[in-house]
Design an enzyme around this catalytic site. Structure first.
Site, PDB file in Angstrom:
ATOM      1  CE1 TYR A  92       0.260   1.840   4.314  1.00 14.34           C
ATOM      2  CE2 TYR A  92       0.693  -0.502   4.587  1.00 14.34           C
ATOM      3  CZ  TYR A  92       0.747   0.796   5.074  1.00 14.34           C
ATOM      4  OH  TYR A  92       1.292   1.051   6.315  1.00 14.34           O
ATOM      5  CB  CYS A  93       1.418   4.097  -1.813  1.00 16.96           C
ATOM      6  SG  CYS A  93       0.176   4.209  -3.127  1.00 16.96           S
ATOM      7  CD1 TRP A  94      -2.256  10.111  -0.574  1.00 17.04           C
ATOM      8  CD2 TRP A  94      -1.917   9.800   1.600  1.00 17.04           C
ATOM      9  NE1 TRP A  94      -3.066  10.994   0.103  1.00 17.04           N
ATOM     10  CE2 TRP A  94      -2.875  10.830   1.446  1.00 17.04           C
ATOM     11  CE3 TRP A  94      -1.543   9.425   2.891  1.00 17.04           C
ATOM     12  CZ2 TRP A  94      -3.465  11.482   2.518  1.00 17.04           C
ATOM     13  CZ3 TRP A  94      -2.131  10.081   3.970  1.00 17.04           C
ATOM     14  CH2 TRP A  94      -3.075  11.094   3.772  1.00 17.04           C
TER      15      TRP A  94
END
Length: 365
Positions: A92-94
């Protein structure tokens, strides 16, 4: 790529959770148990963002892609070099965009069963806030009230050692909750990370058993407590912890030992009380610090600052305070756990007495 997206409720399906945001973003908050494998460093993310605004989105994307590719390659050679063929990472990222999408694509091409968290960290953060709106209301709280120096925190720890469920908000917030409550050399967590820690603590509790919590206002240092939690323990049962004035002064001297070691900083903190107290009174406290009259200062703070403040706030905040169980606590004693066990026995006995007797079943003639 849509077939590689998974929802937040599938976290447990994966061997590892990979946060590919920058170290600064990760430090601010992250999914518990995640490891940080940033595809852009803090500085690289600033560079790409600046290029996007000042040069062009195309140039920013080109430079960003090159940086991401190099960083993914480095992680493959180091962090993830030993992962087995059947490894299942969740990435995951932002917001579930390009950063996590790039890593998921590369990992999938290698043959790993990689998936991308739909919505990214923003989805997780939204779920955390939603949880804090309702989860705190599912427990029965017993608030430890009492003036500063009565040893509420020590009693809370003793209750935990005696087998009770305890929610130590000051430990989670890395702050003792008062003007002088900052812990030496230990910064407070971010609000987001505190919220994550709080959800983890709440999820560990059994709703069938009471949760003991120290009486707090809405803020602990720079941290704000969720309204649902504050309202729940403010209207819950209370144990009013009492201690002799001398025991309280001795306890404060021990608790404030680090402050007396830095007298100028201590005086600066006391100066923030000007407004609540006259300049003359605060100057008198400064003089006691300079003279090394620590016990006298502790007693004055109890009599002139802490006790009046407690009397004001407790009446306003705790609706069940008038019906509180009173406990005379010896916070400096070696038997604090035994005192905690005795309190638990009293509370259990009182609760049993409140329950209506159960009638025996009627046997047909």
């Amino acid at each position: 790529m849509k077939n590689l997206l998974v929802s937040l409720d599938r976290l447990a399906d994966f061997d590892e959770i990979i946060d590919v945001r920058t170290p600064l973003e990760f430090a601010d908050d992250h999914i518990p148990g995640a490891i940080n494998a940033p595809v852009l460093s803090n500085e690289e993310r600033v560079l790409v963002g600046t290029m996007y605004k000042q040069v062009s989105p195309f140039e920013a994307s080109r430079v960003g892609a090159a940086l991401v590719a190099r960083n993914i390659a480095q992680h493959l050679d180091t962090t993830f070099a030993g992962r087995p063929r059947n490894w299942r990472p969740l990435i995951y990222c932002w917001r579930g965009g390009t950063r996590s999408g790039s890593v998921t694509t590369v990992f999938s091409m290698i043959g790993w069963q990689a998936r991308q968290l739909e919505g990214g960290y923003k989805t997780y953060r939204r779920a955390t806030l939603d949880t804090l709106d309702h989860l705190p209301t599912t427990f029965r709280y017993i608030a430890l009230t009492g003036p500063t120096g009565s040893g509420k925190t020590r009693l809370l720890h003793a209750l935990r050692e005696a087998g009770a469920q305890t929610l130590d908000l000051e430990q989670l917030a890395a702050h003792r909750g008062s003007l002088l409550g900052a812990l030496p050399g230990e910064p407070q967590p971010s609000q987001k990370w505190f919220d994550t820690l709080l959800v983890g603590a709440l999820r560990s509790f059994d709703p069938a058993r009471p949760v003991f919590v120290e009486a707090e206002s809405r803020r602990i240092g720079a941290i704000s407590l969720p309204l649902a939690l504050v309202e729940s323990f403010h209207r819950g049962a209370c144990v009013e912890v009492e201690a002799s004035r001398e025991d309280r002064a001795t306890f404060l001297l021990h608790d404030y030992a680090h402050l007396f070691q830095r007298p100028e900083s201590f005086k600066e903190q006391l100066s923030r009380l000007i407004g609540l107290h006259s300049r003359e009174r605060v100057s008198g406290w400064h003089a006691l610090i300079d003279a090394g009259r620590e016990a006298e200062l502790a007693r004055e703070l109890i009599d002139l600052h802490y006790d009046p403040a407690y009397a004001r706030s407790s009446r306003q905040n705790f609706s069940e305070l008038s019906r509180a169980t009173h406990m005379l606590f010896r916070p400096n004693g070696a038997d604090v756990v035994e005192q905690a066990r005795a309190l638990l026995a009293r509370l259990d006995s009182a609760r049993s007495a409140e329950r209506p007797p159960v009638s025996p079943p009627i046997t047909p003639a």
